[in-house]
Scaffold this motif. Structure first.
Motif: not given
Ligand SMILES: Nc1ncnc2c1ncn2[C@@H]1O[C@H](COP(=O)(O)OP(=O)(O)O)[C@@H](O)[C@H]1O
Ligand SMILES: Nc1ccn([C@H]2C[C@H](O)[C@@H](COP(=O)(O)OP(=O)(O)O)O2)c(=O)n1
Length: 238
Positions: A5-16, A119-129, A133-138
């Motif tokens: 459900g994210r805009p196609r150009d929105a990028v999510v980068v996961a860094i663990d 995790v609920e707060l984290q997913r809300a931040a990802v959606a808001a970003a 254009g998107g977000i890097v989440v570590e």
């Protein structure tokens, strides 16, 4: 829109990855270079732990921690140039890095109710970003649990010796305990974080692993930026 459900150009980068591998330094630099937001999920677990300690709740008592886990109001600022974390309106970016919080954060992070709330707060931040254009989440479980459909998943690793030397290099004054004590504390925390039942520290199957032991920070940043830009090109052609 993509499947999430994210805009196609929105990028999510996961860094663990475990402590001292360069997650925060790399995530902030990549977000800045690519014009993305940034979220430090470790700071959220540290803030929750700080609140427990400040309110005399035993971090080693999972029932007490679970019961109280809904009380603190946590707020993360996602500007990679000036990330913030507050608890009940107070900036706690300094206090959450104390030795006391570091020693207790793994126990608090293992409590399922703490994880489901954060995790609920984290997913809300990802959606808001997404609209920016998107977000890097570590963190430890971003690619496996928080955002399993992330655009790019990175797992940073490094030898315990390299990670301890880096972390020890940051500790000054009373917090400087020596590289061997730092290494032992890191290894203990790694074991706790990867051994817990609920969303442990783990590499997602589709994550790209980068061993940063013998790489400079700039080399790691360049590698991750390259991976993200390649995935963006593939998607635009897809
Ligand atoms: N590849 C690297 N080579 C040398 N030092 C590094 C490297 N990556 C990170 N550092 C340094 O190590 C310390 C810890 O990095 P940080 O990004 O906080 O790691 P993490 O978030 O994984 O705990 C910082 O002082 C950072 O500048
Ligand atoms: N997504 C996350 C992020 C951190 N944690 C826990 C496990 C970590 O030991 C603590 C602190 O994380 P943080 O990233 O601040 O720790 P380091 O900077 O890597 O030493 O929080 C977690 O359980 N899940």
């Amino acid at each position: 829109m993509d499947t999430a459900g994210r805009p196609r150009d929105a990028v999510v980068v996961a860094i663990d990855g475990p402590s001292g591998t360069g997650k925060s330094s790399t995530s902030r630099a990549v977000a800045t270079e690519l014009g993305l937001r940034y979220l430090d999920t470790g700071a959220m677990y540290r803030a929750m732990t700080w609140w427990m300690l400040a309110n005399q709740i035993d971090p080693g008592d999972p029932v007490a921690v679970a019961t109280a886990s809904g009380k603190p109001v946590l707020l993360s600022g996602t500007d990679p140039l000036a990330p913030t974390i507050s608890v009940d309106g107070a900036d706690v970016s300094g206090p959450i890095r104390s030795e006391e919080v570091t020693a207790a954060v793994s126990a608090v992070s293992a409590v399922p109710e703490v994880r489901s709330r954060l995790v609920e707060l984290q997913r809300a931040a990802v959606a808001a970003a997404a609209s920016a254009g998107g977000i890097v989440v570590e963190g430890r479980d971003i690619g496996t649990t928080v955002v399993p459909d992330a655009t790019v998943k990175i797992y940073l690793n490094a030898s315990p010796e390299a990670r301890a030397a880096r972390r020890n290099g940051e500790l000054t004054g009373a917090r400087a305990v020596g590289v061997e004590a730092t290494r032992e504390a890191l290894v203990r925390r790694d074991a706790a974080d990867s051994g817990r039942k609920v969303s442990p520290l783990a590499k997602a199957e589709d994550a790209v692993e980068i061993d940063t032991t013998d790489l400079t920070l700039d080399q790691v940043i360049e590698a991750v930026v390259g991976l993200v830009e390649r995935r963006r090109r593939e998607r635009n052609l897809g």
